[in-house]
Design a protein around this motif. Structure first.
Motif, PDB file in Angstrom:
ATOM      1  N   THR A 260     -21.483 -43.669  37.316  1.00 12.52           N
ATOM      2  CA  THR A 260     -20.790 -42.664  38.346  1.00 12.52           C
ATOM      3  C   THR A 260     -21.334 -42.408  39.625  1.00 12.52           C
ATOM      4  N   SER A 261     -20.762 -41.896  40.285  1.00 13.72           N
ATOM      5  CA  SER A 261     -21.333 -41.385  41.737  1.00 13.72           C
ATOM      6  C   SER A 261     -20.810 -40.030  42.354  1.00 13.72           C
ATOM      7  N   SER A 262     -21.418 -39.405  43.267  1.00  9.93           N
ATOM      8  CA  SER A 262     -20.625 -38.068  43.654  1.00  9.93           C
ATOM      9  C   SER A 262     -20.406 -38.708  45.037  1.00  9.93           C
ATOM     10  N   LYS A 263     -19.390 -38.026  45.738  1.00  8.96           N
ATOM     11  CA  LYS A 263     -19.016 -38.384  47.212  1.00  8.96           C
ATOM     12  C   LYS A 263     -19.931 -38.022  48.127  1.00  8.96           C
ATOM     13  N   ASN A 264     -20.644 -36.668  47.793  1.00  9.32           N
ATOM     14  CA  ASN A 264     -21.758 -36.390  48.708  1.00  9.32           C
ATOM     15  C   ASN A 264     -22.672 -35.371  48.151  1.00  9.32           C
ATOM     16  N   TYR A 265     -23.679 -34.948  48.664  1.00  6.47           N
ATOM     17  CA  TYR A 265     -24.581 -33.749  48.093  1.00  6.47           C
ATOM     18  C   TYR A 265     -24.254 -32.556  47.762  1.00  6.47           C
ATOM     19  N   ARG A 266     -23.152 -32.321  48.472  1.00  8.44           N
ATOM     20  CA  ARG A 266     -22.457 -30.875  48.476  1.00  8.44           C
ATOM     21  C   ARG A 266     -21.574 -30.708  46.928  1.00  8.44           C
ATOM     22  N   THR A 267     -20.979 -31.769  46.548  1.00  7.26           N
ATOM     23  CA  THR A 267     -20.045 -31.825  45.335  1.00  7.26           C
ATOM     24  C   THR A 267     -20.815 -32.342  44.088  1.00  7.26           C
ATOM     25  N   LYS A 268     -20.915 -31.625  42.888  1.00  5.66           N
ATOM     26  CA  LYS A 268     -21.478 -32.132  41.938  1.00  5.66           C
ATOM     27  C   LYS A 268     -20.540 -32.959  40.987  1.00  5.66           C
ATOM     28  N   LYS A 269     -19.117 -32.937  41.560  1.00  7.46           N
ATOM     29  CA  LYS A 269     -18.094 -33.777  40.798  1.00  7.46           C
ATOM     30  C   LYS A 269     -18.512 -35.205  40.912  1.00  7.46           C
ATOM     31  N   ARG A 270     -18.474 -35.896  39.606  1.00  8.76           N
ATOM     32  CA  ARG A 270     -18.776 -37.463  39.837  1.00  8.76           C
ATOM     33  C   ARG A 270     -17.552 -38.139  39.398  1.00  8.76           C
ATOM     34  N   ALA A 271     -17.434 -39.256  39.860  1.00 10.58           N
ATOM     35  CA  ALA A 271     -16.387 -40.200  39.569  1.00 10.58           C
ATOM     36  C   ALA A 271     -16.761 -41.567  39.212  1.00 10.58           C
ATOM     37  N   PRO A 272     -16.258 -42.152  38.282  1.00 10.46           N
ATOM     38  CA  PRO A 272     -16.563 -43.532  37.868  1.00 10.46           C
ATOM     39  C   PRO A 272     -16.787 -44.500  38.913  1.00 10.46           C
ATOM     40  N   THR A 273     -17.689 -45.637  38.811  1.00  5.81           N
ATOM     41  CA  THR A 273     -17.991 -46.532  39.789  1.00  5.81           C
ATOM     42  C   THR A 273     -17.255 -47.725  39.378  1.00  5.81           C
ATOM     43  N   ALA A 274     -16.823 -48.546  40.071  1.00  6.85           N
ATOM     44  CA  ALA A 274     -16.347 -49.819  39.812  1.00  6.85           C
ATOM     45  C   ALA A 274     -17.205 -50.755  38.803  1.00  6.85           C
ATOM     46  N   LYS A 275     -16.853 -51.509  37.977  1.00  8.04           N
ATOM     47  CA  LYS A 275     -18.016 -52.223  37.156  1.00  8.04           C
ATOM     48  C   LYS A 275     -18.674 -53.185  37.979  1.00  8.04           C
ATOM     49  N   GLU A 276     -18.278 -53.690  39.209  1.00  7.06           N
ATOM     50  CA  GLU A 276     -19.178 -54.695  39.782  1.00  7.06           C
ATOM     51  C   GLU A 276     -20.114 -53.822  40.564  1.00  7.06           C
ATOM     52  N   ASP A 277     -20.116 -52.698  40.538  1.00  6.60           N
ATOM     53  CA  ASP A 277     -21.360 -51.734  41.354  1.00  6.60           C
ATOM     54  C   ASP A 277     -22.410 -51.140  40.189  1.00  6.60           C
ATOM     55  N   ARG A 278     -22.110 -51.498  38.927  1.00  2.41           N
ATOM     56  CA  ARG A 278     -23.022 -51.131  37.904  1.00  2.41           C
ATOM     57  C   ARG A 278     -24.067 -52.236  37.576  1.00  2.41           C
ATOM     58  N   LEU A 279     -25.091 -51.662  36.991  1.00  3.52           N
ATOM     59  CA  LEU A 279     -26.274 -52.743  36.604  1.00  3.52           C
ATOM     60  C   LEU A 279     -26.396 -52.462  35.149  1.00  3.52           C
ATOM     61  N   ILE A 280     -26.480 -53.464  34.325  1.00  2.00           N
ATOM     62  CA  ILE A 280     -26.894 -53.456  33.017  1.00  2.00           C
ATOM     63  C   ILE A 280     -28.081 -54.198  32.807  1.00  2.00           C
ATOM     64  N   PHE A 281     -28.969 -53.608  31.912  1.00  2.00           N
ATOM     65  CA  PHE A 281     -30.138 -54.122  31.531  1.00  2.00           C
ATOM     66  C   PHE A 281     -30.239 -54.223  30.064  1.00  2.00           C
ATOM     67  N   GLU A 282     -30.833 -55.340  29.548  1.00  2.00           N
ATOM     68  CA  GLU A 282     -30.820 -55.765  28.154  1.00  2.00           C
ATOM     69  C   GLU A 282     -32.104 -55.602  27.455  1.00  2.00           C
ATOM     70  N   ASP A 283     -31.961 -55.036  26.202  1.00  2.00           N
ATOM     71  CA  ASP A 283     -32.934 -54.779  25.417  1.00  2.00           C
ATOM     72  C   ASP A 283     -34.043 -53.752  25.925  1.00  2.00           C
ATOM     73  N   THR A 284     -33.494 -52.516  26.427  1.00  2.00           N
ATOM     74  CA  THR A 284     -34.219 -51.252  26.802  1.00  2.00           C
ATOM     75  C   THR A 284     -34.395 -50.367  25.803  1.00  2.00           C
ATOM     76  N   GLN A 285     -33.739 -50.629  24.581  1.00  2.00           N
ATOM     77  CA  GLN A 285     -34.223 -49.645  23.347  1.00  2.00           C
ATOM     78  C   GLN A 285     -33.519 -50.674  22.237  1.00  2.00           C
ATOM     79  N   PRO A 286     -33.919 -50.187  21.038  1.00  2.00           N
ATOM     80  CA  PRO A 286     -33.533 -50.802  19.917  1.00  2.00           C
ATOM     81  C   PRO A 286     -31.892 -50.584  19.657  1.00  2.00           C
ATOM     82  N   ALA A 287     -31.217 -51.752  19.131  1.00  2.00           N
ATOM     83  CA  ALA A 287     -29.805 -51.655  19.043  1.00  2.00           C
ATOM     84  C   ALA A 287     -29.327 -50.942  17.837  1.00  2.00           C
ATOM     85  N   ILE A 288     -28.531 -50.041  18.127  1.00  2.00           N
ATOM     86  CA  ILE A 288     -27.934 -49.491  16.782  1.00  2.00           C
ATOM     87  C   ILE A 288     -26.514 -50.309  16.150  1.00  2.00           C
ATOM     88  N   ILE A 289     -25.806 -50.881  17.329  1.00  2.00           N
ATOM     89  CA  ILE A 289     -24.624 -51.760  17.004  1.00  2.00           C
ATOM     90  C   ILE A 289     -24.927 -53.291  17.703  1.00  2.00           C
TER      91      ILE A 289
END
Length: 554
Positions: A260-289
């Protein structure tokens, strides 16, 4: 006279502190602010004192509970004086601060004082500097937000957790707060939720079941762990909570940052970001599923099965599609229907008002067809697994090699066109600078070239992914065989079997040309597509093409 008229009104002593303000040290603490304001009010003989405290609230927003309460009293005419430590305590948004100091307070006859900034609304000469102070306070807030954002960006790009609290099922390690470890008691509930989804239950049904079984909600569970009072309904699960757990990739041991991201520093409301703008890192903690279970659940969630008004559901809902238009077949039932009367019909049929035919098929008939075919498939593969595996790998390799050959040929042409467009851009720009074409003409042509280049590069990326996906196909095939081994001679068709083994079911329109109603149904199995079972299973075991991704009447 102004002081006398305000003597019987409230003297509001307003204090505010955010986490960022706390970094400046003890001078901005709530205790310090209260002490300073009390002493100032006593020394200047203000009466009817009342504190309004917002601890942990940013100055960039005025949506603060204590401030809102003070504002309500001001509008009711109950407040005569507002005193703050300095202008930044009132807020760090200079436009809104100006509205209060220049409009709201004067209109309600409120005397405003900022002690350390020597601001007093009754002394107009000193008050003229207030807008500049407000603007400086906002610059400070903007700079602080920029630094925090930069720190979070660096942390997120390094695969560190950006959430303050781990998701339900994890806790922070006692020795290292940046490390998540499994909370086994909560993890059992998470695994239970995923298992129920695979068994055919939707989020609403799962929430209802957890509530009936008196399973503590994540909020209530956390309260118990922290020895805090339980919420009013500690066992009342919400559909939204269950859906959030089912969608969280963290349970596979990954960390997904910048969701998620906010439009600017004044608002605390956050909106989902596009999938391509996200970063996924594997094996950062033990897997439950495990990843296979997670992917299966996401596939189920993608083809959401909406409960009917009666509450009845088919285990095949969300898996059945029309052979002609590709739309889903809807499950239809009423309270007056018996089990044998429930049926599927094309979503684009709509009682002869749509653009497709009904493709009508009874649920009980379809389930029986699927179950019979699935029993034959399971029986054969379990007897002749090596032959099946060998043939499917050879077939997949042949198909993949042919697809790769075509993709490589296409990529050469696409890349050549991409490079040619770069040259055209350069020539076009030179023509515009030299005056050979107008700026308007340049804009029109360049927009067309840019759109074409964007499509070209997306196509190149897709072809490259096709070239690289051979290993994934092998993994999918092995996982399919692993799932087959789970079910030895099943006695009934269950949602879990359907979700583990079947990708989709395609229903054709009935054929009545022979005088009898015949209907073709294609069953696509995960990783292998349509499986054609020969009547003589022993003949199929020699690997001479009896298992094909070609259409088979069931």
């Amino acid at each position: 006279m102004k002081r006398q008229s305000n003597e019987n009104k409230i003297t509001a002593l307003y204090c505010r502190l955010s986490q960022d303000d706390g970094r400046e040290g003890e001078s901005n603490s709530i205790v310090n602010q209260k002490s300073l304001l009390s002493e100032y009010a006593r020394r200047n003989k203000y009466k009817n004192l009342r504190f309004f405290v917002d601890d942990g609230y940013s100055g960039t927003t005025f949506d603060r509970p204590a401030f809102k309460e003070m504002e309500r009293l001001i509008e009711n005419g109950e407040v005569g004086t507002v005193i703050v430590k300095d202008m930044s305590r009132l807020g760090r948004n200079y436009l809104q601060v100006g509205i209060y100091t220049d409009i709201v307070f004067p209109d309600n006859d409120v005397h405003f004082i900022a002690v350390n900034d020597n601001v007093d609304s009754l002394k107009q000469t000193d008050f003229d500097m207030t807008p500049i102070r407000n603007f400086c306070n906002e610059l400070y807030a903007r700079d602080t937000a920029k630094k925090i954002r930069s720190t979070f960006k660096m942390k997120g790009e390094n695969g560190k957790h950006l959430t303050t609290n781990p998701p339900f099922g994890y806790v922070k390690d006692k020795d290292d707060k940046n490390v998540w470890v499994i909370d086994e008691e909560a993890a059992k509930i998470v695994r239970y939720i995923f298992r129920l989804c695979i068994e055919g239950f939707g989020p609403s049904q799962i929430a209802k079941r957890l509530t009936e079984e008196k399973v503590l909600t994540p909020t209530a569970y956390k309260a118990v762990k922290l020895n805090k009072p339980l919420p009013v309904n500690p066992y009342r699960w919400a559909q939204k909570t269950v859906a959030g757990i089912l969608e969280k990739i963290d349970y596979t041991g990954c960390t997904e940052n910048f969701k998620t991201s906010s439009k600017n520093y004044r608002t605390k409301k956050r909106a989902p970001t596009a999938k391509e703008d996200r970063l996924i890192f594997e094996d950062t903690q033990p897997a439950i599923i495990d990843k296979v279970t997670y992917d299966t659940v996401q596939e189920i969630r993608k083809n959401k099965r909406r409960p009917t008004a009666t509450g009845k559901m088919s285990i095949l809902s969300g898996k059945v599609f029309c052979a002609d238009c590709g739309a889903k077949l809807y499950y239809c039932t009423t309270n007056g229907f018996s089990v044998n009367q429930d049926f599927f019909t094309c979503a684009n049929y709509r009682s002869n008002r749509g653009d497709c035919s009904a493709h009508f098929i009874r649920n009980v008939t379809l389930c029986k067809l699927v179950y019979t075919h699935l029993q034959n498939v399971l029986s054969y593969i379990q007897q002749f697994e090596k032959t099946f595996l060998k043939y499917e790998i050879q077939k997949a390799n042949a198909e993949h090699m042919e697809a790769v050959r075509k993709a490589k040929t296409e990529i050469v042409g696409l890349k050549a066109r991409d490079e040619n467009l770069d040259l055209l851009f350069k020539q076009l720009y030179e023509d515009m600078v030299s005056g050979r074409i107008s700026t308007e003409r340049f804009d029109n042509l360049s927009a067309g070239y840019e759109a074409e280049q964007k499509e070209l590069r997306a196509e190149i990326t897709g072809l490259q992914e096709l070239i690289d996906k051979g290993a994934q196909e092998q993994y999918d095939l092995n996982q399919f065989l692993k799932n087959v081994r789970k079910y030895t001679n099943p006695t009934e068709l269950t949602a879990e079997i359907v979700n583990d083994l079947i990708d989709k079911i395609v229903v054709h329109a009935p054929d009545k040309s022979s005088g009898h109603r015949r209907q073709k149904v294609d069953i696509y199995y995960k990783a292998v597509g349509i499986i054609n079972i020969a009547d003589d299973l022993t003949v199929a075991s020699d690997g001479r093409g009896q298992w094909r991704k070609e259409k088979q009447s069931v």
